[in-house]
Motif scaffolding. Structure first.
Motif, PDB file in Angstrom:
ATOM      1  N   SER A 166     -10.660   2.739  -5.956  1.00 55.37           N
ATOM      2  CA  SER A 166     -11.378   3.966  -5.605  1.00 55.37           C
ATOM      3  C   SER A 166     -12.804   3.905  -6.117  1.00 55.37           C
ATOM      4  CB  SER A 166     -10.662   5.184  -6.210  1.00 55.37           C
ATOM      5  OG  SER A 166     -11.408   6.363  -5.984  1.00 55.37           O
TER       6      SER A 166
ATOM      7  N   PRO B  41       0.846  -1.197   0.000  1.00 53.38           N
ATOM      8  CA  PRO B  41       0.000   0.000   0.000  1.00 53.38           C
ATOM      9  C   PRO B  41       0.883   1.250   0.000  1.00 53.38           C
ATOM     10  CG  PRO B  41       0.084  -0.963   2.194  1.00 53.38           C
ATOM     11  CD  PRO B  41       0.839  -1.892   1.301  1.00 53.38           C
ATOM     12  N   VAL B  42       0.503   2.253  -0.783  1.00 54.90           N
ATOM     13  CA  VAL B  42       1.278   3.499  -0.849  1.00 54.90           C
ATOM     14  C   VAL B  42       0.327   4.684  -0.766  1.00 54.90           C
ATOM     15  CG1 VAL B  42       3.212   2.543  -2.156  1.00 54.90           C
ATOM     16  CG2 VAL B  42       1.242   3.442  -3.378  1.00 54.90           C
ATOM     17  N   ASP B  43       0.843   5.804  -0.262  1.00 53.81           N
ATOM     18  CA  ASP B  43       0.077   7.043  -0.180  1.00 53.81           C
ATOM     19  C   ASP B  43       0.452   7.912  -1.371  1.00 53.81           C
ATOM     20  OD1 ASP B  43      -0.958   9.557   0.347  1.00 53.81           O
ATOM     21  OD2 ASP B  43      -0.759   9.326   2.513  1.00 53.81           O
ATOM     22  N   LEU B  44      -0.379   7.846  -2.416  1.00 57.41           N
ATOM     23  CA  LEU B  44      -0.050   8.560  -3.644  1.00 57.41           C
ATOM     24  C   LEU B  44       0.011  10.067  -3.441  1.00 57.41           C
ATOM     25  CD1 LEU B  44      -1.856   6.856  -6.664  1.00 57.41           C
ATOM     26  CD2 LEU B  44       0.516   6.689  -5.931  1.00 57.41           C
ATOM     27  N   MET B  45      -0.903  10.623  -2.632  1.00 57.09           N
ATOM     28  CA  MET B  45      -0.909  12.069  -2.439  1.00 57.09           C
ATOM     29  C   MET B  45       0.389  12.532  -1.782  1.00 57.09           C
ATOM     30  SD  MET B  45      -2.512  14.914  -2.932  1.00 57.09           S
ATOM     31  CE  MET B  45      -4.300  14.789  -3.026  1.00 57.09           C
ATOM     32  N   THR B  46       0.828  11.799  -0.761  1.00 54.11           N
ATOM     33  CA  THR B  46       2.087  12.164  -0.102  1.00 54.11           C
ATOM     34  C   THR B  46       3.256  12.067  -1.074  1.00 54.11           C
ATOM     35  OG1 THR B  46       1.288  11.416   2.050  1.00 54.11           O
ATOM     36  CG2 THR B  46       3.673  11.557   1.754  1.00 54.11           C
TER      37      THR B  46
ATOM     38  N   TYR C 219       3.131  12.277  -4.308  1.00 55.15           N
ATOM     39  CA  TYR C 219       3.005  13.289  -5.351  1.00 55.15           C
ATOM     40  C   TYR C 219       3.442  14.642  -4.837  1.00 55.15           C
ATOM     41  CZ  TYR C 219       1.210  14.992  -9.784  1.00 55.15           C
ATOM     42  OH  TYR C 219       1.105  15.512 -11.042  1.00 55.15           O
TER      43      TYR C 219
ATOM     44  N   GLY D 122      -7.648   2.592  -1.882  1.00 49.10           N
ATOM     45  CA  GLY D 122      -6.302   3.140  -1.766  1.00 49.10           C
ATOM     46  C   GLY D 122      -5.481   2.841  -2.996  1.00 49.10           C
ATOM     47  N   ALA D 123      -4.211   3.123  -2.884  1.00 51.26           N
ATOM     48  CA  ALA D 123      -3.284   2.873  -3.987  1.00 51.26           C
ATOM     49  C   ALA D 123      -2.295   1.786  -3.573  1.00 51.26           C
ATOM     50  CB  ALA D 123      -2.541   4.154  -4.359  1.00 51.26           C
ATOM     51  N   TYR D 124      -1.960   0.930  -4.511  1.00 48.96           N
ATOM     52  CA  TYR D 124      -1.072  -0.195  -4.225  1.00 48.96           C
ATOM     53  C   TYR D 124       0.011  -0.283  -5.299  1.00 48.96           C
ATOM     54  CZ  TYR D 124      -4.836  -1.562  -1.097  1.00 48.96           C
ATOM     55  OH  TYR D 124      -5.782  -1.565  -0.098  1.00 48.96           O
TER      56      TYR D 124
ATOM     57  N   THR E  20       0.905   0.047 -10.737  1.00 51.82           N
ATOM     58  CA  THR E  20       0.087   0.508  -9.613  1.00 51.82           C
ATOM     59  C   THR E  20      -1.368   0.124  -9.842  1.00 51.82           C
ATOM     60  OG1 THR E  20      -0.138   2.680 -10.687  1.00 51.82           O
ATOM     61  CG2 THR E  20       1.564   2.452  -9.010  1.00 51.82           C
TER      62      THR E  20
END
Length: 285
Positions: free
Chosen positions: A225, A150-155, A157, A205-207, A221
């Motif tokens: 959503s 799992p990754v935090d795309l907004m962070t 970016y 979420g993003a993976y 990725t």
């Protein structure tokens, strides 16, 4: 006649001349022409028999000894092409190998046959609760290890200002939420094959998906959503319109946090979608 694509007459005349001009350098040359004409008429079996006759032929040399046909390399090269066209890749590779020092094309095809490859689609979108289906493309591999993070795309970016390096994120010390080994069918080796991977991801979420097989790695990725973003740009005036839409019922979504940065911008513009699901901004470079 070959140039005119009149393969029937090319084959007939070549066969006649091969019987008339019996000196080996003439006979083999006409047999070779006949084989090519037969191949182009779809007569693979006849073509292969003629080419094998040339490839296997030996002739006595005045003063003692024997030699191969002057047309042997060409015969082997066409045999390779015939098996290649049939998708008999192993036989084709064997023939290409024999003439790889003579024909550059044979070397290139052989290298392509033996190439190891593994790729994933860059981005896959799926609604929450649905099984993510990833297209894995591979060649000459038997299995791959699949890792899901799992990754935090907004962070990412906001930190990187783009997602070009998303697959290069440092994952040291982070445990994957999914780890499994997948067997890769090799029923058609030496060519690209496709395999659909089913992943049941934990939630929205993003993976980051990483597949690795020995020294070969692939990554992509998955975005889980319940909404999608429709973006329109006016490059001439630097305008951007982003509309958030619910993935299943098509309703517009308000208060969606939107960040915009142009390729030549130093900072982000930010805001939230209005009741129409729209966020509009200008001055984007």
């Amino acid at each position: 006649f070959l140039d005119l694509e009149d393969y029937e007459n090319a084959s007939r005349l070549a066969a006649e001349f091969a019987g008339r001009y019996t000196e080996p350098r003439f006979t083999d040359a006409f047999l070779y022409t006949q084989a090519v004409a037969e191949w182009y008429q779809g007569e693979d079996t006849q073509a292969v028999a003629l080419l094998r006759r040339i490839a296997d032929a030996t002739y006595e040399i005045p003063g003692g000894g024997t030699k191969r046909s002057d047309n042997r390399d060409l015969a082997l090269y066409i045999l390779a092409q015939i098996h290649h066209a049939r998708q008999d890749f192993q036989d084709a590779a064997d023939y290409y190998e024999e003439v790889s020092n003579v024909f550059a094309d044979a070397r290139e095809v052989l290298a392509d046959f033996r190439r190891h490859a593994l790729t994933l689609d860059e981005v896959t979108e799926v609604a929450p609760g649905e099984t993510a289906k990833l297209e894995l493309h591979y060649r000459n591999l038997q299995e791959t290890e699949v890792l899901v993070y799992p990754v935090d795309l907004m962070t990412l970016y906001l930190r990187e200002k783009n997602l070009a390096g998303i697959t290069q994120v440092n994952l040291a010390g982070i445990e994957p939420v999914i780890r499994r080994t997948v067997a890769l069918p090799d029923d058609a080796s030496m060519r690209q094959q496709d395999l659909e991977l089913d992943l049941d991801l934990p939630g929205a979420g993003a993976y980051l998906i990483i597949c690795r097989s020995d020294a070969i790695h692939a990554s992509g990725t998955v975005l889980v959503s319940d909404f999608e973003l429709v973006v329109e740009t006016d490059a001439q005036n630097g305008g951007v319109r982003a509309q958030a839409v619910h993935r299943t019922d098509g309703k517009y979504l308000r208060d969606v946090d939107v960040r915009v940065i142009g390729q030549h911008d130093q900072g982000f513009q930010s805001g939230h979608t209005d009741p129409r699901g729209l966020f509009v901004t200008t001055g984007v470079n």
